[in-house]
Design a protein around this motif. Structure first.
Motif, PDB file in Angstrom:
ATOM      1  N   SER A  64      15.286   3.581  -0.436  1.00  0.00           N
ATOM      2  CA  SER A  64      15.727   2.180  -0.333  1.00  0.00           C
ATOM      3  C   SER A  64      14.890   1.561   0.663  1.00  0.00           C
ATOM      4  N   VAL A  65      14.811   0.405   0.607  1.00  0.00           N
ATOM      5  CA  VAL A  65      14.107  -0.436   2.065  1.00  0.00           C
ATOM      6  C   VAL A  65      14.593  -0.480   3.090  1.00  0.00           C
ATOM      7  N   PHE A  66      15.931  -0.317   2.974  1.00  0.00           N
ATOM      8  CA  PHE A  66      16.808  -0.351   4.300  1.00  0.00           C
ATOM      9  C   PHE A  66      16.585   1.054   4.955  1.00  0.00           C
ATOM     10  N   ARG A  67      16.370   2.228   4.363  1.00  0.00           N
ATOM     11  CA  ARG A  67      16.027   3.451   4.935  1.00  0.00           C
ATOM     12  C   ARG A  67      14.632   3.569   5.529  1.00  0.00           C
ATOM     13  N   THR A  68      13.951   2.669   5.161  1.00  0.00           N
ATOM     14  CA  THR A  68      12.406   2.323   5.773  1.00  0.00           C
ATOM     15  C   THR A  68      12.644   1.770   6.935  1.00  0.00           C
ATOM     16  N   ILE A  69      13.481   0.742   7.127  1.00  0.00           N
ATOM     17  CA  ILE A  69      13.474  -0.096   8.354  1.00  0.00           C
ATOM     18  C   ILE A  69      14.234   0.616   9.364  1.00  0.00           C
ATOM     19  N   LEU A  70      15.704   1.190   8.932  1.00  0.00           N
ATOM     20  CA  LEU A  70      16.240   1.905   9.920  1.00  0.00           C
ATOM     21  C   LEU A  70      15.728   3.190  10.298  1.00  0.00           C
ATOM     22  N   SER A 111       5.527  -2.275   5.170  1.00  0.00           N
ATOM     23  CA  SER A 111       4.264  -1.909   4.525  1.00  0.00           C
ATOM     24  C   SER A 111       4.003  -0.868   3.802  1.00  0.00           C
ATOM     25  N   PRO A 112       4.383   0.503   4.375  1.00  0.00           N
ATOM     26  CA  PRO A 112       4.127   1.781   3.623  1.00  0.00           C
ATOM     27  C   PRO A 112       4.969   1.698   2.134  1.00  0.00           C
ATOM     28  N   PHE A 113       6.362   1.041   2.350  1.00  0.00           N
ATOM     29  CA  PHE A 113       7.150   0.939   0.989  1.00  0.00           C
ATOM     30  C   PHE A 113       6.673  -0.106   0.342  1.00  0.00           C
ATOM     31  N   PHE A 114       5.614  -1.133   0.413  1.00  0.00           N
ATOM     32  CA  PHE A 114       5.331  -1.920  -0.517  1.00  0.00           C
ATOM     33  C   PHE A 114       3.825  -1.762  -0.899  1.00  0.00           C
ATOM     34  N   SER A 115       3.317  -0.352  -0.496  1.00  0.00           N
ATOM     35  CA  SER A 115       2.058   0.102  -0.524  1.00  0.00           C
ATOM     36  C   SER A 115       1.623   0.052  -2.039  1.00  0.00           C
ATOM     37  N   LYS A 116       0.382   0.099  -2.611  1.00  0.00           N
ATOM     38  CA  LYS A 116       0.123   0.446  -3.664  1.00  0.00           C
ATOM     39  C   LYS A 116       0.341   1.786  -4.183  1.00  0.00           C
ATOM     40  N   ARG A 117       0.172   2.621  -3.126  1.00  0.00           N
ATOM     41  CA  ARG A 117       0.532   4.121  -3.387  1.00  0.00           C
ATOM     42  C   ARG A 117       2.008   4.110  -3.837  1.00  0.00           C
ATOM     43  N   ASN A 118       3.133   3.416  -2.920  1.00  0.00           N
ATOM     44  CA  ASN A 118       4.432   3.506  -3.635  1.00  0.00           C
ATOM     45  C   ASN A 118       4.713   2.842  -4.916  1.00  0.00           C
ATOM     46  N   VAL A 119       3.976   1.697  -5.034  1.00  0.00           N
ATOM     47  CA  VAL A 119       4.183   1.056  -6.272  1.00  0.00           C
ATOM     48  C   VAL A 119       3.773   1.903  -7.623  1.00  0.00           C
ATOM     49  N   VAL A 120       2.435   2.693  -7.358  1.00  0.00           N
ATOM     50  CA  VAL A 120       2.208   3.445  -8.446  1.00  0.00           C
ATOM     51  C   VAL A 120       3.218   4.598  -8.718  1.00  0.00           C
ATOM     52  N   HIS A 121       3.695   5.106  -7.577  1.00  0.00           N
ATOM     53  CA  HIS A 121       4.805   6.402  -7.792  1.00  0.00           C
ATOM     54  C   HIS A 121       6.010   5.531  -8.425  1.00  0.00           C
ATOM     55  N   LEU A 122       6.550   4.517  -8.139  1.00  0.00           N
ATOM     56  CA  LEU A 122       7.723   3.776  -9.060  1.00  0.00           C
ATOM     57  C   LEU A 122       7.111   2.963 -10.397  1.00  0.00           C
TER      58      LEU A 122
END
Length: 517
Positions: free
Chosen positions: A281-287, A132-143
């Motif tokens: 990377s999304v994998f970092r978030t999970i791991l 959820s944090p990786f796909f949050s609006k805050r992270n999308v705005v950053h990217l």
């Protein structure tokens, strides 16, 4: 006892069991009191006929059945469908209310390790929370700069067609655009499908062909199981090209995952500029998530997770944008009104600024509505008894107002086709009419929007998709004059259900001629 006697005895026993099961399904099943065709109650072959023999038609047949049997019907031996948007929030409940998914339907996807395919409520929650944090609006705005770079590349590609006065297949290039955005958002490794227009067309074609097999996967899962059990050098020549593309995506996901694991083991930190999540990377978030048990961090599960995130993040926004531009070009007055609104903000307007434009927002909502999102039945299973009483939105309206008890453990669905064409909510439902989304009444319609799912299982990449839609639509409308080329409304019509809406098989996509402004 002779072999013949054994065979006769086995046949008689089999027939007796079949008859007994038929009687149970018709008269003693927990949902035997629910109206619907007897064949649907007896056997899944009824669904198979309209899924496979009459390709991708069951979603439309269900709408017909409601006219005959009422707003609640039994569509398989175990499943109920309800044609009443007044019951949406009960079926697709908020995240704090326990709802499981129906495993029978999810086997069509062939990615059991993904968050989308988690049937159990708790398993889904565990998988979703780290993402959820990786796909949050805050992270999308950053990217957002990454999305903007792809928007510029998309405009440059279309500009070449304007200079050469050649048609562009908008569906192909939008597919490549969304694929690059999704892939480059999820993975640290960057992809550039948009740089190769021919490859873009091939990948979209392969993806469509792969989806054409999704109903077979649901009814005959042993076929893909068998193929996957074979050595790759034997099974690969038998695979459709789309499946080979999917395997390559798994390889890409696995490669990135192994690099992340290697970097973690060595204590090496990323040299990329990191956003609010601190993950490249999304994998970092999970791991890095301590609450996930080790088996949820297995290589097989994570490569499935990464692959499905890219696939889902490609199809949905690309399809919505294709549908939006087809309807905009069929309705010049809507196009002109949208361009006039966009001209009130700077060309450098951010996603957050574009979200404040009411007409642009209305156009995108209407495009999403007519894209229908996931068109397959995505049933939910409650652990308590539900009571369904027809609301004022029920189709057809029940003269009796009879209530039905839905036993715990029963899969219940409301398709996006049912929700998005409810005439009590969306009059003249197949007309592209952004005006319906304006004002306070228009804002109230959003609770019936299912293009990105609904409730606790709403699409994880919702904010990323919204960013793509706003930024790409705004740039294309302001940069080009466009006309449809050998394209009409049938090229974006919902004709077949293969997890997503598909037009006639002869459609080549939305094709346009362009002039640079």
């Amino acid at each position: 006892m002779t072999i013949l006697q054994i065979v006769e005895t086995a046949a008689a026993a089999s027939l007796l069991l079949t008859v007994a099961e038929a009687v149970r399904r018709l008269y003693f099943h927990p949902i035997a009191h629910i109206p619907g065709p007897r064949l649907a109650a007896l056997t899944w072959w009824y669904e198979f006929y309209f899924d496979v023999i009459k390709p991708g038609q069951y979603v439309f047949k269900i709408q017909e059945l409601h006219k005959k049997y009422g707003p609640i019907i039994r569509v398989t031996p175990d499943e109920i469908h309800i044609n009443d948007v007044g019951f949406l929030d009960t079926v697709y409940a908020p995240s704090m209310v326990r709802r499981d998914k129906y495993a029978y339907q999810l086997r069509a996807l062939r990615v059991p390790g993904s968050v989308t395919a988690a049937t159990d409520f708790d398993a889904h929650k565990k998988r979703r929370e780290p993402l959820s944090p990786f796909f949050s609006k805050r992270n999308v705005v950053h990217l957002e700069p990454m999305v903007n770079q792809k928007v510029r590349q998309l405009c440059q590609l279309i500009s070449k067609h304007a200079v050469n006065e050649t048609p562009v297949n908008l569906s192909d290039v939008l597919f490549a655009f969304s694929n690059d955005v999704a892939s480059n958002f999820v993975f640290a490794h960057q992809s550039d499908v948009l740089a190769d227009e021919e490859r873009s067309a091939t990948l979209r074609q392969h993806s469509n062909e792969l989806l054409l097999g999704i109903n077979i996967n649901k009814h005959f899962p042993w076929i893909p199981d068998f193929l996957e059990s074979l050595p790759l050098f034997i099974s690969k020549p038998m695979m459709p090209p789309g499946l080979i593309d999917l395997l390559e995506l798994f390889v890409k996901a696995r490669s990135e995952l192994m690099e992340v694991l290697k970097a973690k083991a060595s204590g090496k930190s990323s040299d990329m500029p990191l956003g609010p999540t601190g993950k490249e990377s999304v994998f970092r978030t999970i791991l890095d998530n301590p609450s996930l048990p080790p088996f949820e961090k297995s290589v097989l599960r994570l490569e499935q997770e990464g692959a499905l995130l890219v696939l889902a993040g490609t199809e949905s926004p690309a399809k919505s944008l294709s549908i939006i531009f087809c309807h905009l070009l069929l309705n010049p007055s809507i196009f002109s009104k949208l361009r006039a609104e966009l001209n009130t903000v700077p060309e450098t307007a951010t996603w957050v600024e574009l979200e404040q434009l009411p007409y642009l927002s209305a156009v995108l909502e209407e495009g999403n509505r007519l894209s229908f999102g996931v068109t397959a039945r995505m049933a939910r299973i409650a652990h308590e008894t539900l009571t369904y009483t027809p609301s004022s939105h029920a189709v057809p309206q029940s003269s009796t107002g009879k209530s039905y008890a839905i036993p715990p453990g029963t899969p219940v669905s409301i398709t996006s086709l049912s929700a998005h064409t409810a005439e009590t909510v969306f009059p003249d439902p197949f007309k592209f009419n952004p005006e319906r989304w304006l004002g306070s009444e228009g804002r109230g319609l959003r609770k019936y929007q299912m293009a990105f799912g609904k409730g606790g299982r709403k699409c994880l990449g919702f904010e990323l998709a919204r960013a793509e839609l706003y930024l790409a639509a705004a740039a294309l409308v302001r940069s080009f004059d466009m006309t449809l080329w050998e394209t009409d409304e049938s090229d974006v019509a919902f004709v077949h259900d293969y997890q997503i809406s598909m037009p006639n098989f002869s459609s080549k996509g939305v094709r346009i001629m362009v002039k640079k402004l």
